[in-house]
Design a protein around this motif. Structure first.
Motif, PDB file in Angstrom:
ATOM      1  N   LEU A  27      46.188  45.173  33.316  1.00 12.73           N
ATOM      2  CA  LEU A  27      47.389  45.734  32.528  1.00 12.73           C
ATOM      3  C   LEU A  27      47.439  47.005  32.424  1.00 12.73           C
ATOM      4  CD1 LEU A  27      49.007  42.699  32.716  1.00 12.73           C
ATOM      5  CD2 LEU A  27      49.455  43.941  34.548  1.00 12.73           C
ATOM      6  N   LYS A  28      48.268  48.143  32.255  1.00 10.38           N
ATOM      7  CA  LYS A  28      48.714  49.113  31.330  1.00 10.38           C
ATOM      8  C   LYS A  28      48.907  48.655  30.534  1.00 10.38           C
ATOM      9  CE  LYS A  28      51.268  50.926  34.636  1.00 10.38           C
ATOM     10  NZ  LYS A  28      52.181  51.986  34.731  1.00 10.38           N
ATOM     11  N   LYS A  29      48.597  50.181  29.427  1.00  6.60           N
ATOM     12  CA  LYS A  29      48.555  49.427  28.366  1.00  6.60           C
ATOM     13  C   LYS A  29      49.438  50.747  27.190  1.00  6.60           C
ATOM     14  CE  LYS A  29      44.097  47.838  27.853  1.00  6.60           C
ATOM     15  NZ  LYS A  29      43.500  48.353  29.169  1.00  6.60           N
ATOM     16  N   SER A  30      50.620  49.792  26.013  1.00  7.13           N
ATOM     17  CA  SER A  30      51.641  50.442  25.836  1.00  7.13           C
ATOM     18  C   SER A  30      50.641  51.176  24.524  1.00  7.13           C
ATOM     19  CB  SER A  30      52.664  49.922  25.174  1.00  7.13           C
ATOM     20  OG  SER A  30      52.497  49.443  23.958  1.00  7.13           O
ATOM     21  N   PRO A  31      50.790  53.027  24.349  1.00 12.66           N
ATOM     22  CA  PRO A  31      50.491  53.183  23.334  1.00 12.66           C
ATOM     23  C   PRO A  31      49.702  52.829  21.854  1.00 12.66           C
ATOM     24  CG  PRO A  31      51.633  55.019  24.559  1.00 12.66           C
ATOM     25  CD  PRO A  31      51.857  53.513  24.800  1.00 12.66           C
ATOM     26  N   ALA A  32      50.706  51.946  21.147  1.00 14.37           N
ATOM     27  CA  ALA A  32      51.488  51.426  20.284  1.00 14.37           C
ATOM     28  C   ALA A  32      50.903  50.082  20.536  1.00 14.37           C
ATOM     29  CB  ALA A  32      52.999  51.391  20.481  1.00 14.37           C
ATOM     30  N   GLN A  33      50.938  49.559  21.659  1.00 14.49           N
ATOM     31  CA  GLN A  33      50.152  48.297  21.471  1.00 14.49           C
ATOM     32  C   GLN A  33      49.349  48.251  22.362  1.00 14.49           C
ATOM     33  OE1 GLN A  33      53.911  47.805  21.995  1.00 14.49           O
ATOM     34  NE2 GLN A  33      54.769  47.086  19.842  1.00 14.49           N
ATOM     35  N   ALA A  34      48.530  48.831  22.480  1.00 13.16           N
ATOM     36  CA  ALA A  34      46.694  48.765  23.125  1.00 13.16           C
ATOM     37  C   ALA A  34      46.106  47.189  23.257  1.00 13.16           C
ATOM     38  CB  ALA A  34      46.018  49.528  23.008  1.00 13.16           C
ATOM     39  N   THR A  78      52.360  47.470  38.967  1.00 11.06           N
ATOM     40  CA  THR A  78      52.076  46.792  40.358  1.00 11.06           C
ATOM     41  C   THR A  78      50.527  46.941  40.639  1.00 11.06           C
ATOM     42  OG1 THR A  78      53.166  48.595  41.479  1.00 11.06           O
ATOM     43  CG2 THR A  78      54.436  46.944  41.525  1.00 11.06           C
ATOM     44  N   LEU A  79      50.373  45.648  41.183  1.00 12.30           N
ATOM     45  CA  LEU A  79      49.090  45.723  41.810  1.00 12.30           C
ATOM     46  C   LEU A  79      48.815  45.480  43.562  1.00 12.30           C
ATOM     47  CD1 LEU A  79      45.568  45.735  40.882  1.00 12.30           C
ATOM     48  CD2 LEU A  79      46.258  42.670  41.902  1.00 12.30           C
ATOM     49  N   ILE A  90      49.259  45.817  50.515  1.00 13.86           N
ATOM     50  CA  ILE A  90      50.685  44.730  49.886  1.00 13.86           C
ATOM     51  C   ILE A  90      50.389  44.967  47.859  1.00 13.86           C
ATOM     52  CG2 ILE A  90      49.355  42.552  48.646  1.00 13.86           C
ATOM     53  CD1 ILE A  90      52.122  40.864  49.819  1.00 13.86           C
ATOM     54  N   GLN A  91      51.956  45.491  47.223  1.00 15.48           N
ATOM     55  CA  GLN A  91      52.367  45.671  45.601  1.00 15.48           C
ATOM     56  C   GLN A  91      52.678  44.129  45.091  1.00 15.48           C
ATOM     57  OE1 GLN A  91      51.306  48.810  44.887  1.00 15.48           O
ATOM     58  NE2 GLN A  91      50.837  49.190  47.021  1.00 15.48           N
ATOM     59  N   ILE A  92      51.710  43.870  44.468  1.00 14.09           N
ATOM     60  CA  ILE A  92      52.565  43.063  43.854  1.00 14.09           C
ATOM     61  C   ILE A  92      52.856  43.080  42.329  1.00 14.09           C
ATOM     62  CG2 ILE A  92      51.393  40.481  43.273  1.00 14.09           C
ATOM     63  CD1 ILE A  92      49.716  40.350  44.924  1.00 14.09           C
ATOM     64  N   PRO A  93      53.972  42.624  41.719  1.00 15.66           N
ATOM     65  CA  PRO A  93      54.137  43.173  40.663  1.00 15.66           C
ATOM     66  C   PRO A  93      53.363  42.396  38.941  1.00 15.66           C
ATOM     67  CG  PRO A  93      56.098  42.166  41.589  1.00 15.66           C
ATOM     68  CD  PRO A  93      55.085  42.313  42.050  1.00 15.66           C
ATOM     69  N   ARG A  94      53.248  42.463  37.797  1.00 17.17           N
ATOM     70  CA  ARG A  94      53.115  41.524  36.893  1.00 17.17           C
ATOM     71  C   ARG A  94      53.186  42.660  36.187  1.00 17.17           C
ATOM     72  NH1 ARG A  94      46.537  42.458  37.465  1.00 17.17           N
ATOM     73  NH2 ARG A  94      47.161  44.625  36.850  1.00 17.17           N
ATOM     74  N   ARG A  95      54.299  41.423  34.809  1.00 20.42           N
ATOM     75  CA  ARG A  95      54.604  41.961  34.034  1.00 20.42           C
ATOM     76  C   ARG A  95      53.219  42.323  33.340  1.00 20.42           C
ATOM     77  NH1 ARG A  95      57.759  38.169  29.409  1.00 20.42           N
ATOM     78  NH2 ARG A  95      58.805  39.686  28.225  1.00 20.42           N
ATOM     79  N   GLU A  96      54.001  43.250  31.533  1.00 17.76           N
ATOM     80  CA  GLU A  96      52.611  44.312  31.595  1.00 17.76           C
ATOM     81  C   GLU A  96      53.032  43.027  30.080  1.00 17.76           C
ATOM     82  OE1 GLU A  96      51.395  46.101  32.283  1.00 17.76           O
ATOM     83  OE2 GLU A  96      52.647  48.184  33.037  1.00 17.76           O
ATOM     84  N   LEU A  97      51.647  43.333  29.107  1.00 17.54           N
ATOM     85  CA  LEU A  97      50.628  42.478  28.045  1.00 17.54           C
ATOM     86  C   LEU A  97      51.192  42.495  26.832  1.00 17.54           C
ATOM     87  CD1 LEU A  97      47.372  41.039  29.590  1.00 17.54           C
ATOM     88  CD2 LEU A  97      49.475  39.708  29.295  1.00 17.54           C
ATOM     89  N   TRP A  98      51.593  44.065  27.092  1.00 19.39           N
ATOM     90  CA  TRP A  98      52.293  44.396  25.728  1.00 19.39           C
ATOM     91  C   TRP A  98      53.655  43.952  25.750  1.00 19.39           C
ATOM     92  CZ3 TRP A  98      56.609  47.154  26.072  1.00 19.39           C
ATOM     93  CH2 TRP A  98      56.204  48.524  27.154  1.00 19.39           C
ATOM     94  N   ASP A  99      54.243  44.026  26.732  1.00 21.51           N
ATOM     95  CA  ASP A  99      55.698  43.727  26.920  1.00 21.51           C
ATOM     96  C   ASP A  99      55.792  42.145  26.010  1.00 21.51           C
ATOM     97  OD1 ASP A  99      58.057  44.651  27.271  1.00 21.51           O
ATOM     98  OD2 ASP A  99      58.025  42.725  29.146  1.00 21.51           O
ATOM     99  N   LYS A 137      46.382  36.252  32.636  1.00 20.52           N
ATOM    100  CA  LYS A 137      45.453  37.525  32.937  1.00 20.52           C
ATOM    101  C   LYS A 137      44.718  37.279  34.324  1.00 20.52           C
ATOM    102  CE  LYS A 137      43.352  39.165  28.250  1.00 20.52           C
ATOM    103  NZ  LYS A 137      41.894  38.797  28.131  1.00 20.52           N
ATOM    104  N   SER A 138      45.238  38.418  35.403  1.00 20.35           N
ATOM    105  CA  SER A 138      44.405  37.826  36.781  1.00 20.35           C
ATOM    106  C   SER A 138      43.346  38.127  36.673  1.00 20.35           C
ATOM    107  CB  SER A 138      45.409  39.123  37.257  1.00 20.35           C
ATOM    108  OG  SER A 138      47.166  39.223  37.546  1.00 20.35           O
ATOM    109  N   TRP A 139      42.663  37.178  37.851  1.00 21.59           N
ATOM    110  CA  TRP A 139      41.395  37.473  38.215  1.00 21.59           C
ATOM    111  C   TRP A 139      41.411  37.511  39.791  1.00 21.59           C
ATOM    112  CZ3 TRP A 139      38.653  36.006  33.591  1.00 21.59           C
ATOM    113  CH2 TRP A 139      39.229  35.763  32.686  1.00 21.59           C
TER     114      TRP A 139
END
Length: 388
Positions: A27-34, A78-79, A90-99, A137-139
């Protein structure tokens, strides 16, 4: 003694940064919470369980209670999954781990470092033995399942008769999310309520925290993005404060529940270790929720990705899967029940393998068919299991 390990296999990732090698879909990472990179700690041979540590007992989680625990806003990415190599995606959404980390820090009143130490799965290990089973995490095998379900036309099968989908070890629930999106689209096209049949989606993960921190939010995101694409819900138009954030207002959550009801889709959530007690709770709480009046012609599909990574996990998963398939055969003889399982061919250093799983299921009397094989990178496969 705890055993912490990771599935760090070169070439086994869909990676945004070519300089990193991971076994998970990042997942993408926020700069403050990589998010920290996946550990290269060698996998332990005695992966699960921990001697002297009890496994989590099975528990059912009420949807309303889970909704009440959500934050006011969630961030997501989205993945994109290529379904057939011919442009169908297909676009599958995922909540960000930093969130997720931000929510936990707000709930616990802790600094980031303290929160990561106390919340398994948000630190450096893919799995923390007997405590956390990798659900944040997604496998890659879960993506394999999405592709196989599309190729096998599973969405159409599960929308013809009253149906149950059970994802064991769901985590971020990519395959179930794909089916959910397809079901919403197909049911939207139905001309009346009579054209819609009950569909029960049962999401099961070892850790309750995974269910309320990522699994349920991902379903809300999948629904919201599908609705947003239609442009018919002003509540949702206002709720998307940006392209990567969704406000979870009371109006949004009420609309989510109302949409589930009108679509005759039931979400059911279970946590805890696979066991006979787990199977019993599954039938008590999940199936009765949406199929109380259904006839015997029920389609039941069990899916699982990366659930057989050690001999103990393989055995407990196979026994649980067999129990479900046997119960379906006994209680719904006119229905259809099958399992589609995705896994690596071999989990190096841990002991699990897809071949061992196939041998175990065939030893139980099941017929096993290979649906997909992946030879690039770490070898993976997807198989279907049936009881005659």
């Amino acid at each position: 003694m705890e055993s912490n390990f990771s599935f760090s296999f070169a070439g086994d990732d869909i990676e945004e940064d070519a300089g990193q090698q991971q076994s998970v879909l990042p997942l993408k990472k926020s700069p403050a919470q990589a998010a920290p990179s996946v550990s290269t700690t060698p996998a332990s041979a005695n992966a699960f369980p921990v001697q002297g540590k009890p496994l989590l007992p099975p528990a059912h989680h009420d949807l309303d209670h889970m909704l009440s625990r959500l934050p006011s806003k969630i961030a997501f990415g989205t993945l994109s999954v290529d379904l057939d190599g011919a442009g169908r995606t297909i676009q599958i959404p995922r909540r960000e781990l930093w969130d997720v980390r931000v929510q936990l820090m707000a709930e616990e009143g802790q600094e980031e470092g303290e929160s990561q130490q106390q919340q398994p799965g948000l630190g450096e290990h893919d799995v923390k033995t007997g405590i956390y089973e990798g659900g944040f995490k997604s496998w890659e095998s879960s993506v394999d399942l999405v592709k196989v379900m599309a190729a096998e036309k599973i969405p159409h099968v599960l929308n013809r008769n009253p149906s149950v989908l059970i994802e064991l070890g769901c985590g971020t629930a990519l395959p179930s999310l794909a089916l959910f999106q397809w079901a919403l689209a197909e049911r939207r096209a139905a001309t009346s309520g009579r054209d819609k049949v009950p569909l029960v989606l049962t999401l099961a993960d070892y850790n309750p925290s995974v269910l309320y921190l990522v699994t349920l939010p991902n379903f809300i995101l999948a629904w919201a993005l599908e609705q947003r694409g239609r442009g018919e819900n002003p509540v949702l138009e206002e709720a998307f404060s940006s392209d990567e954030e969704l406000d979870l207002t009371p109006e949004v959550l009420a609309a989510f529940k109302a949409s589930l009801a009108s679509s005759q889709i039931t979400l059911s959530f279970l946590s805890g270790a696979w066991s006979p007690e787990f199977v019993e709770l599954l039938y008590q709480s999940s199936f009765s929720a949406g199929l109380a009046e259904a006839a015997g012609d029920v389609n039941t599909l069990v899916i699982g990705a990366e659930t057989i990574y050690s001999p103990f996990a393989l055995e407990s998963f196979a026994q649980t899967l067999l129990s479900i398939l046997e119960r379906e055969r006994r209680e719904r003889p006119s229905g259809y029940a099958a399992a589609i399982i995705g896994a690596k061919r071999l989990y190096f250093g841990v002991g699990g393998s897809l071949d061992d799983f196939v041998d175990r299921m065939e030893g139980f009397g099941a017929s096993v068919e290979t649906l997909h094989e992946e030879a690039e990178g770490v070898r993976r496969g997807v198989v279907r299991c049936l009881l005659s």
